[in-house]
Design an enzyme around this catalytic site. Sequence first.
Site, short mmCIF file in Angstrom:
data_model
loop_
_atom_site.label_atom_id
_atom_site.label_comp_id
_atom_site.label_asym_id
_atom_site.label_seq_id
_atom_site.Cartn_x
_atom_site.Cartn_y
_atom_site.Cartn_z
N LYS A 206 0.79 -1.25 0.02
CA LYS A 206 0.11 -0.13 0.17
C LYS A 206 0.93 1.40 -0.09
O LYS A 206 1.48 1.62 0.93
CB LYS A 206 -0.91 -0.14 1.27
CG LYS A 206 -1.78 1.28 1.27
CD LYS A 206 -2.76 1.54 0.50
CE LYS A 206 -3.56 0.36 -0.10
NZ LYS A 206 -4.35 0.67 -1.17
N HIS B 281 -10.17 -7.18 -4.70
CA HIS B 281 -9.67 -5.90 -3.85
C HIS B 281 -10.41 -6.58 -2.15
O HIS B 281 -11.11 -7.19 -1.86
CB HIS B 281 -10.38 -4.72 -4.13
CG HIS B 281 -10.50 -3.77 -3.02
ND1 HIS B 281 -11.86 -3.45 -2.15
CD2 HIS B 281 -9.45 -2.78 -2.80
CE1 HIS B 281 -11.44 -2.27 -1.54
NE2 HIS B 281 -10.20 -2.08 -1.76
O1 GKR Z 1 -7.05 -0.52 4.12
O2 GKR Z 1 -5.96 1.52 3.86
C1 GKR Z 1 -6.49 0.47 3.61
C2 GKR Z 1 -6.65 0.39 1.96
O3 GKR Z 1 -5.81 1.50 1.48
C3 GKR Z 1 -8.14 0.15 1.53
O4 GKR Z 1 -8.72 1.04 2.23
C4 GKR Z 1 -8.32 0.25 0.14
O5 GKR Z 1 -9.57 0.57 -0.08
O6 GKR Z 1 -6.96 -1.86 0.02
C5 GKR Z 1 -7.59 -1.01 -0.51
C6 GKR Z 1 -7.19 -0.69 -2.08
O7 GKR Z 1 -6.70 -1.65 -2.73
O8 GKR Z 1 -7.29 0.40 -2.47
MG MG Z 2 -6.43 -0.65 -4.51
#
Ligand code: GKR
Ligand code: MG
Length: 424
Positions: free
Chosen positions: A195, A322
């Site tokens: 991420k 996702h």
């Molecule tokens: O859990 O912070 C998180 C992710 O950034 C999530 O909210 C995203 O929706 O994992 C996700 C993504 O692939 O964009």
């Molecule tokens: Mg994503």
Amino acid sequence: MTRATRSRIAAVEITPVAFEDPPLLNVVGVHQPYALRAIVRVRTDSGSVGLGETYADETHLARLAAVAKAVVGTDVFDLNALWRATVDALGASTGGGGASFGGMLELGSAVATVYSPFEVACLDVQGRETGRPVSDLLGGAVRDTVPFSAYLFYKWARHPGRPDDDWGEALTPDQLVDQAKRMVTAYGFEAIKLKGGVLPPADEVEAMRALREAFPDHRLRIDPNGAWTVDTSVKVAAELADVIEYLEDPTPGIDGMAAVARETDLPLATNMCVIAFEHLEPAVRANAVGVVLSDHHLWGGLQRSRLLAGICDTFGLGLSMHSNSHLGISLAAMTHLAAATPNLTYACDTHYPWKTEDVVKPGVLDFVGGAVAVPTTPGLGVDLDEDALGALHEQYLSCGIRRREDTVYMQSVQPAFEPNTARW
Ligand code: GKR
Ligand code: MG
């Protein structure tokens, strides 16, 4: 031939729960100390109980409650009637919003999002009553195990005011490599996703290179959630062309993604600019994406996710999956869906290793070699732990969090922080 007795919905219970979540960083801020989910239990007049899991922001909970009343009397095998009841119950009040993603995503379709856990719960009942696993109801499993990816996050060592958590800080390439090693050792993952969108792009490129060096044979991905401009995205795509299997949401919007796609051969993936059926036509027309991340919570359940898979297949788009912070009912549903979707060929995302609490009885959804064995028992194959559900509901009541607010939480620590996509 007589028609089989119908099993009708007699009552639906919606239970919001909160479970501990580490301080994971992203483009809009940082995860709060607890993540919220709603557990949906559909009880039938035949005595069966089916399970679903979804978001638990207050607006979403109100919509779930409205639909819970409206679906009483519906035949659990009549998913078209379930959809109609959802549409009618939500009426004109559903422009969007409701299930928040910490400000990261706009909601695609409120009807689809609200319908999803009811559909999953009805499929669970269908499976329990016919003695078949949900994957059979979705066309049959084409794989016995479903591969998932290690989902790495930059993170703080602790939530403010609390002791260090078990994972510790991850703000440098070395710390991320350590995080990856721990996940790969514990779960056997063969794909790794970072991420991104947290540090300047050059730092994140360096982190990806460090991961490549430490894991020469793993499939790698990075997802900055639209944090980069088109120019930066093109530059990073060139730098990581020989490192990653796909680049996820480097920049916001279909037009931005299309502009990046014109300058790179690297597949671009998305769970941000294509999150509902109406986004597919413009995305395909613009050649904006090469891989769509499905998500049954957003796309209207398991059957509609298979419809998405068919459309992706038709237009030559790859398919991945996702994840947001979730519990075992969602993991079971994701596993059945992925098992029954032949063209879902990428390892699915999951936040599962980050959680320490659950509402399902343990022992069914273990990761071996980075994959979860598809349950073969009737329905989803997971059972609720009533005590754990009660405890996590109490935690919901006492924790004070009522919606996901990564930015607000981040600003409580760094008041100058502004969420800003395309910031670099
Ligand atoms: O859990 O912070 C998180 C992710 O950034 C999530 O909210 C995203 O929706 O994992 C996700 C993504 O692939 O964009
Ligand atoms: Mg994503």
